[in-house]
Design a protein around this motif. Structure first.
Motif, PDB file in Angstrom:
ATOM      1  N   THR A 171      -9.616   5.331  -4.733  1.00 31.74           N
ATOM      2  CA  THR A 171      -7.942   6.190  -5.497  1.00 31.74           C
ATOM      3  C   THR A 171      -8.681   7.286  -6.389  1.00 31.74           C
ATOM      4  O   THR A 171      -8.761   8.397  -6.216  1.00 31.74           O
ATOM      5  N   LYS A 191     -10.313  10.341  -3.559  1.00 26.92           N
ATOM      6  CA  LYS A 191     -10.007  10.795  -2.658  1.00 26.92           C
ATOM      7  C   LYS A 191      -9.342  12.581  -2.457  1.00 26.92           C
ATOM      8  O   LYS A 191      -9.280  13.223  -1.885  1.00 26.92           O
ATOM      9  N   ASN A 192      -9.632  12.712  -3.279  1.00 28.85           N
ATOM     10  CA  ASN A 192      -9.826  14.222  -4.115  1.00 28.85           C
ATOM     11  C   ASN A 192     -10.905  14.606  -4.201  1.00 28.85           C
ATOM     12  O   ASN A 192     -11.040  16.390  -3.487  1.00 28.85           O
ATOM     13  N   GLU A 249     -12.907  13.624   1.376  1.00 26.79           N
ATOM     14  CA  GLU A 249     -12.928  14.597   2.688  1.00 26.79           C
ATOM     15  C   GLU A 249     -13.752  15.719   2.279  1.00 26.79           C
ATOM     16  O   GLU A 249     -14.363  16.374   3.130  1.00 26.79           O
ATOM     17  N   SER A 308     -13.499  15.442   8.238  1.00 24.67           N
ATOM     18  CA  SER A 308     -12.152  14.524   8.433  1.00 24.67           C
ATOM     19  C   SER A 308     -13.015  13.341   9.207  1.00 24.67           C
ATOM     20  O   SER A 308     -12.786  12.388   9.680  1.00 24.67           O
ATOM     21  N   ARG A 326      -3.396   1.936  -1.638  1.00 21.83           N
ATOM     22  CA  ARG A 326      -3.640   3.642  -1.342  1.00 21.83           C
ATOM     23  C   ARG A 326      -3.104   3.886  -2.120  1.00 21.83           C
ATOM     24  O   ARG A 326      -3.992   5.874  -1.893  1.00 21.83           O
ATOM     25  N   GLN A 327      -2.870   4.230  -3.737  1.00 27.36           N
ATOM     26  CA  GLN A 327      -2.527   5.139  -4.305  1.00 27.36           C
ATOM     27  C   GLN A 327      -3.209   5.454  -5.282  1.00 27.36           C
ATOM     28  O   GLN A 327      -3.712   4.064  -5.844  1.00 27.36           O
ATOM     29  N   ASP A 328      -3.527   6.360  -6.602  1.00 30.00           N
ATOM     30  CA  ASP A 328      -3.308   6.511  -7.410  1.00 30.00           C
ATOM     31  C   ASP A 328      -2.607   5.580  -8.483  1.00 30.00           C
ATOM     32  O   ASP A 328      -1.150   5.107  -7.904  1.00 30.00           O
ATOM     33  N   PRO A 353      -1.563   9.533  -2.376  1.00 29.25           N
ATOM     34  CA  PRO A 353      -0.598  10.023  -1.958  1.00 29.25           C
ATOM     35  C   PRO A 353       0.653   9.450  -1.976  1.00 29.25           C
ATOM     36  O   PRO A 353       0.555   8.272  -1.144  1.00 29.25           O
ATOM     37  N   GLY A 358       0.348   6.269   0.436  1.00 31.95           N
ATOM     38  CA  GLY A 358      -1.069   5.540   1.146  1.00 31.95           C
ATOM     39  C   GLY A 358      -1.543   7.242   1.314  1.00 31.95           C
ATOM     40  O   GLY A 358      -2.140   7.238   2.420  1.00 31.95           O
ATOM     41  N   TRP A 359      -3.276   7.648   1.018  1.00 30.09           N
ATOM     42  CA  TRP A 359      -4.270   7.726   0.788  1.00 30.09           C
ATOM     43  C   TRP A 359      -5.454   6.996   2.094  1.00 30.09           C
ATOM     44  O   TRP A 359      -5.733   5.716   2.340  1.00 30.09           O
ATOM     45  N   TYR A 360      -5.080   8.161   3.582  1.00 32.13           N
ATOM     46  CA  TYR A 360      -5.029   7.098   4.677  1.00 32.13           C
ATOM     47  C   TYR A 360      -4.573   5.455   4.993  1.00 32.13           C
ATOM     48  O   TYR A 360      -5.746   4.293   4.646  1.00 32.13           O
TER      49      TYR A 360
END
Length: 550
Positions: free
Chosen positions: A414, A417-418, A421, A426, A468-470, A475, A478-480
């Motif tokens: 988390t 995540k920014n 990628e 990807s 899978r979030q902050d 997001p 969840g991120w992925y």
């Protein structure tokens, strides 16, 4: 689906048995043996503790059976969990960070510089200004800072500020001067001196290049080091952490631990990993594994760094960085040296815990582990890969094939995540932070935080693992999100599976009869609230071996 059973488990106690304390009226949860995917989540409302160990857990029947116990504690419906283990942290660094300038939440280089200015003004007697926590990825321009930025506020004293991941450092010109770093200084193997277009050092040093400055910083006194440890201990038990796997300690730190333990000044448990760079490594290995009778201190593993970190582009990648096409990252320890270390360590029966973040580093570890197993054995030592953040999809199944534990930190995902990628593109995300994929393969995950890289609060880790979030719950979805853990899996990774990863599941990691009564009391039930609220959980009490330490 979560499996919860509610039953009485005991050590065959009779009604006449003498007990220390009976805890009643609680919402208790524990994973029970064996560790791994076959562990079962059980719920209980009563717990019997004697001589620092759990004697029985159960329900109303158990409470009635021992109703005449001299010491009975009504938990008033509070939630009780086993004490949580952080399977990868740095205790002295945490203590030091609590004493230094904190740059974790800075939003720009000027913000960081102003914090340094204020700290330096308050600490006029300190020769070196030190700090930690800056992260250029959180700044609008996302570029590394420079010595010139710091020179504006502190030019007469050296300044050294570690990046949040501890894989890069930021120096002012005075620190560079004292370290003898100039245009002609060659970057050491496994490190990089960041330079400007004219070839001059900018002030940022990556991985092994950091030693050029760190080697000249005066060592803290023994008293200062002990104070840092005790400050960290107090911080951790308040968060519900009762055991820490300290990832990379030297012989001096081992001596400090032994001294603190002998003086009764360790309120939690420490599983120490000897740093592979320790000059006395061979001697320490020859002395064999170490564990105190009360299991407050255990040393039976070695920590090796394979590569650097993703944020500073030091993680070793098979293909170049997507946002830096000439850069494959850094192998902090050469493949030849890794092989030599494995061959040195395995015959002594010590566990090997190798830091590997990039897919190339992970593959190097997997390949060399397979090779040394064929030559020397060691498959059953519960060897670990620390972080295992970016793994080539073809290599994920090799963790179970090689009987390796994945020691992973949920909040890394988390926090990263920014930028992850951007660094990877990807396609490589298919093997990144792949918790559920590894679990589906049968791999044991030992969870931690990597404090002080991340905040030590384990409920931040549980929240990140499940959502899978902050902590802003972004997001959305969840991120992925396909790599989320269930809450049961996440709790398992912070308790019995973390204990398993330190050869301690027979005595730690769950509230089962015969195990140490390490438990925490919470103000909310993580299983009863929305997953988005798990990170807000507050610890009200922490017990180690039945003794309240917070």
């Amino acid at each position: 689906m979560r499996r919860i059973t509610c039953l009485v488990i005991s050590l065959g106690l009779s009604a006449s048995a003498i007990a220390d304390t009976l805890y009643t009226n609680m919402k208790g949860y524990t994973l029970t043996s064996p560790a791994g995917e076959n562990a079962v989540l059980q719920q209980f409302s009563t717990m019997l503790v004697e001589n620092g160990k759990v004697q029985a857990i159960g329900g109303e029947t158990l409470a009635q059976r021992f109703a005449d116990t001299d010491s009975t504690v009504d938990m008033n419906g509070k939630t009780v969990l086993p004490g949580l283990t952080d399977a990868h942290g740095h205790i002295q660094s945490l203590g030091n960070s609590l004493l230094q300038v904190d740059l974790r939440d800075t939003e720009s280089v000027s913000d960081a510089v102003q914090k340094v200015r204020s700290y330096a003004k308050e600490q006029q007697e300190i020769e070196w200004i030190t700090g930690r926590g800056w992260n250029q990825e959180q700044w609008k321009n996302k570029v590394f800072p420079s010595a010139a930025n710091l020179d504006e506020v502190v030019s007469d004293r050296p300044v050294w500020l570690m990046r949040v991941d501890a894989h890069a450092g930021w120096a002012n010109s005075e620190a560079l001067r004292r370290a003898g770093i100039d245009k002609n200084t060659v970057s050491p193997e496994g490190g990089e001196i960041i330079r400007d277009e004219q070839g001059n050092p900018t002030g940022v040093l990556v991985d092994n290049a950091m030693q050029l400055v760190e080697d000249i910083i005066p060592e803290p006194s023994l008293q200062q080091q002990r104070a840092a440890y005790e400050l960290a201990f107090q911080h951790l038990v308040k968060l519900g952490i009762t055991s820490v796997h300290d990832a990379g300690i030297n012989s001096d730190e081992i001596s400090i631990y032994k001294g603190l333990h002998n003086q009764g000044r360790m309120p939690l448990r420490v599983y120490g990993m000897i740093a592979a760079t320790e000059p006395k490594l061979a001697q320490l290995l020859a002395e064999g594994p170490y564990e105190t009778r009360d299991q407050k201190l255990a040393i039976r593993s070695v920590k090796i760094y394979a590569d650097g970190a993703l944020g500073s582009r030091g993680a070793a990648l098979i293909e170049p960085y997507s946002d830096d096409h000439d850069n494959h990252g850094l192998m902090v320890t050469s493949e030849k040296k890794i092989q030599e270390l494995y061959k040195l360590i395995i015959p002594h029966g010590f566990q090997i815990n190798t830091h590997a973040i990039g897919d190339r580093a992970n593959r190097v570890v997997l390949d060399n582990m397979a090779e040394v197993y064929d030559e020397l054995g060691g498959r059953n030592l519960r060897n670990r890969i620390e972080h295992a953040q970016i793994v080539h999809p073809d290599d994920l199944k090799r963790f179970t094939e090689l009987n390796l534990i994945a020691s992973m930190q949920p909040t890394h995902a988390t926090s990263d995540k920014n930028m992850a990628e951007d660094r990877l593109g990807s396609e490589r995300m298919a093997g990144a932070y792949a918790w559920q994929t590894l679990l589906d393969e049968g791999t044991v995950i030992a969870a931690g935080s990597d404090f002080p890289v991340e905040l030590a609060n384990p409920f931040y880790g549980l929240h990140a693992a499940v959502t899978r979030q902050d902590r802003d719950n972004m997001p959305s979805g969840g991120w992925y999100a396909e790599e989320k853990m269930s809450l049961e899996q996440a709790l398992r990774s912070f308790t019995i599976d973390a204990a398993y990863s330190a050869w301690q599941e027979q005595s730690l990691g769950s509230l089962e009869p015969g195990k140490w009564a390490d438990f925490i009391v919470l103000e909310q039930d993580p299983f009863a609230v929305d997953a988005s609220q798990i990170w807000q959980t507050q610890v009200e009490q922490t017990y180690v071996a039945g003794e309240r330490v917070y």
